[in-house]
Design an enzyme around this catalytic site. Structure first.
Site, PDB file in Angstrom:
ATOM      1  N   CYS A  96       0.838  -1.198   0.000  1.00  0.00           N
ATOM      2  CA  CYS A  96       0.000   0.000   0.000  1.00  0.00           C
ATOM      3  C   CYS A  96       0.878   1.256   0.000  1.00  0.00           C
ATOM      4  O   CYS A  96       1.373   1.640  -1.044  1.00  0.00           O
ATOM      5  CB  CYS A  96      -0.990  -0.056   1.153  1.00  0.00           C
TER       6      CYS A  96
ATOM      7  N   HIS B 245      -3.557  -5.003   0.842  1.00  0.00           N
ATOM      8  CA  HIS B 245      -2.880  -5.541   2.035  1.00  0.00           C
ATOM      9  C   HIS B 245      -2.971  -7.070   2.048  1.00  0.00           C
ATOM     10  O   HIS B 245      -3.893  -7.628   2.652  1.00  0.00           O
ATOM     11  CB  HIS B 245      -3.540  -4.990   3.298  1.00  0.00           C
TER      12      HIS B 245
ATOM     13  N   GLU C 100      -1.395  -9.144   3.702  1.00  0.00           N
ATOM     14  CA  GLU C 100      -1.166  -9.756   5.022  1.00  0.00           C
ATOM     15  C   GLU C 100      -2.458 -10.201   5.703  1.00  0.00           C
ATOM     16  O   GLU C 100      -2.448 -11.111   6.527  1.00  0.00           O
ATOM     17  CB  GLU C 100      -0.373  -8.819   5.944  1.00  0.00           C
TER      18      GLU C 100
HETATM   19  N1  GLN Z   1      -1.737   6.688   3.130  1.00  0.00           N
HETATM   20  C1  GLN Z   1      -1.954   5.989   1.892  1.00  0.00           C
HETATM   21  C2  GLN Z   1      -3.356   6.184   1.353  1.00  0.00           C
HETATM   22  O1  GLN Z   1      -4.242   6.549   2.088  1.00  0.00           O
HETATM   23  C3  GLN Z   1      -1.632   4.510   2.055  1.00  0.00           C
HETATM   24  C4  GLN Z   1      -2.543   3.809   2.996  1.00  0.00           C
HETATM   25  C5  GLN Z   1      -2.030   2.461   3.440  1.00  0.00           C
HETATM   26  O2  GLN Z   1      -0.837   2.199   3.367  1.00  0.00           O
HETATM   27  N2  GLN Z   1      -2.907   1.625   3.943  1.00  0.00           N
HETATM   28  O3  GLN Z   1      -3.606   5.953   0.196  1.00  0.00           O
END
Ligand code: GLN
Length: 549
Positions: free
Chosen positions: A382, A519, A521
């Site tokens: 992400c 994600h 994970e």
């Molecule tokens: N801050 C980034 C966004 O909002 C990544 C978010 C994250 O890593 N879950 O897009």
């Protein structure tokens, strides 16, 4: 005739952090191993409607379910230990309960009445508990907090009423307590447990089973003493001994007779538990031959609770590769271009996890550059994808000051940006957002489909061309820069079905460099490790000279 759904209510006493979440998950695993279907629900006493708006320092990781709910990290344990399909109904907070009651009150549902904690809030809690009961044999409900907290009282009152509401043959109460060993006295002490049970009984709940967290097995004499003072039968006093590996918890509980006692009290007939697969996993994890070191370059490095699912997924990926995974947490605020080589010297693989906000961003970019240039396996999750894209734009395409709009709204090259309009494959609707959008539950959340390109690292890992993964973010890769990225050696490895949202970016001529917008994970399981974690560890192992000593 179908049996009525049975309910297990799990409370905690004496102090927090005794492992109520893990214990509930382990109970679920044991009941499933006997052929029952289970679900697990967490009731959290705090006022936030969900943990999505809380700082990970305060609350640990926010676990995201397929339906896009931002939930307590204990739901991660539930999913890793059981096959339960969890949704927004598996996590209620006081805030969510009150929000619903107040909305009803404003609508006029209680016209003429005084709205009160009892019965309105407690009834709302009981209906929330019943929401998850459809189609399962056993519902396990974990109450957050510790007996004695003011905040959890409405939840405790509600579960007390469940004894009558759901039928006394269908409900049991399990209390997790603490039995400390006092060095100077040379013995374990039962008094905190006695007090905690007394407090619980003061609320009207008599526990049926006590899980006693301790660092040693409790003798028959101690169990008899606890049994006498707490009004619980001796075989219902279970030692919950500390373990090295959390996946051993169900096995320890089983040895103590927990699952047998539960089915006896709930009057359910089941087959004998089948625990061979779990035992084989533990055995395999204890005899791994290799060792690999992964550097996690992040912001919440002081608190590993913030990266719970990540740590577990790395561990699963390690066992799958017959390897121990040594994690080093590096505070991205302390890394710079000059210190990178030194800071990351020991790392066989570098992982930049999800995150929010500007702090520590430049250090993460240095780490990604170091991984790219030195051909060290890199896994960006992400925010870690955003970092990889910014680094590539700045140092390969030479777009000076390229950035994400999250960190620099005036950047000349917003390679990561707030997409004003996008098609949401989950709801089938167009979504619109800008900087003024509300912050709670407004991100791209939950499971989204992704098409994988053949010949990529992602395809090698998944082995299929269509996957579904969970998201939690606002910002996306800016399509304006896609051609430039690709013509300079980046590979778009995965996109949304309409091709508009970039979900995976890799780079050519590198052993393993992959960033994903989702994600992974959250979907890794001990016996079913996530393919990306498995392959990342595999690549890092090839880069490592260590083996387990
Ligand atoms: N801050 C980034 C966004 O909002 C990544 C978010 C994250 O890593 N879950 O897009």
């Amino acid at each position: 005739m179908d049996l009525p759904t049975k309910y297990i209510f799990v409370t905690g006493g004496v102090l927090s952090s005794l492992g109520k979440g893990l214990s509930s998950a382990a109970m679920g695993a044991l009941l499933e191993s006997r052929g029952l279907t289970v679900t697990i629900q967490k009731l959290d006493p705090y006022i936030n409607v969900d943990p999505g708006t809380m700082n990970p320092f305060q609350h640990g990781e926010v676990f995201v379910t397929d339906d896009g709910s931002e939930t307590d990290l204990d739901l991660g344990h539930y999913e890793r230990f059981t096959n339960a399909k969890l949704s927004c109904d598996n996590n209620f907070t006081s805030g969510k309960i009150y929000h619903s009651v107040i909305t009803k009150e404003r609508r006029g549902d209680y016209l003429g009445g005084t709205v009160q904690v009892i019965p309105h809030i407690t009834d709302e809690i009981i209906s929330s508990i019943k929401l998850v009961a459809a189609g399962v044999d056993v519902v396990i409900v974990e109450i957050g907090g510790t007996i004695g907290d003011i905040e959890s009282l409405p939840f405790l009152e509600a579960i007390r009423q469940c004894h009558t509401d759901l039928g006394k043959d269908n409900v049991i109460y399990i209390h997790l307590t603490y039995v400390p060993y006092i060095k100077t006295a040379g013995e374990v002490k039962t008094k905190p447990t006695q007090h905690s049970v007394k407090e619980l009984r003061g609320i009207g709940i008599q526990p049926d089973i006590l899980l006693c967290r301790t660092d040693r097995y409790l003798s028959a004499k101690i169990k008899a003493k606890i049994s006498l003072f707490c009004n619980v039968s001796e075989d219902a006093v279970i030692t919950a001994k500390d373990v090295k590996n959390i996946y051993e918890v169900p096995l320890g509980f089983h040895k103590e007779g927990l699952d047998k006692k539960i089915v006896e009290l709930l009057n359910i007939w089941t087959r004998a538990p089948q625990l061979d697969e779990l035992k084989a996993f533990i055995k395999k994890s204890e005899s791994v031959k290799h060792k690999v070191t992964i550097a996690i370059v992040g912001k919440y490095v002081d608190l590993t609770e913030s990266y719970k699912s990540l740590n577990e997924a790395l561990y699963h990926g390690g066992v799958a590769n017959d390897s121990k995974v040594n994690l080093i947490y590096i505070d991205s605020e302390t890394i710079s271009a000059d210190s990178c080589a030194q800071d990351l010297m020991e790392a066989d693989g570098i992982l930049v996890p999800g995150g929010f906000g500007k702090r520590g961003i430049e250090g993460k970019i240095c780490a990604a550059q170091y991984a790219r240039e030195n051909k060290i396996p890199y896994f960006g999750i992400c925010l870690g994808l955003h970092i990889a894209v910014i680094e590539f734009a700045r140092n390969v395409i030479l777009l000076q000051d390229a950035n994400s709009e999250e960190f620099d709204q005036k950047t000349p090259y917003p390679v990561i940006y707030l997409m004003k309009e996008w098609f949401d494959a989950k709801t089938g609707t167009m979504q619109r957002r800008d900087v003024t959008s509300a912050k709670g539950a407004t991100m791209r959340l939950g499971a989204y489909p992704c098409q994988i390109k053949k010949g990529t690292l992602a395809y090698q890992a998944y082995g299929v061309d269509s996957i579904s993964e969970r998201h939690r973010h606002r910002y996306e890769l800016n399509n304006t820069f896609r051609d430039q990225l690709e013509s300079h050696g980046a590979v778009i490895g995965g996109v949304s079905p309409d091709g508009e949202l970039v979900e995976i970016m890799e780079i050519k001529d590198h052993p393993w460099f992959l960033g994903c917008q989702f994600h992974p994970e959250f979907k890794s399981r001990p016996m079913n490790p996530h393919p990306l974690f498995r392959d990342f560890i595999k690549a890092a192992l090839l880069n490592s000279k260590d083996s387990v000593d």
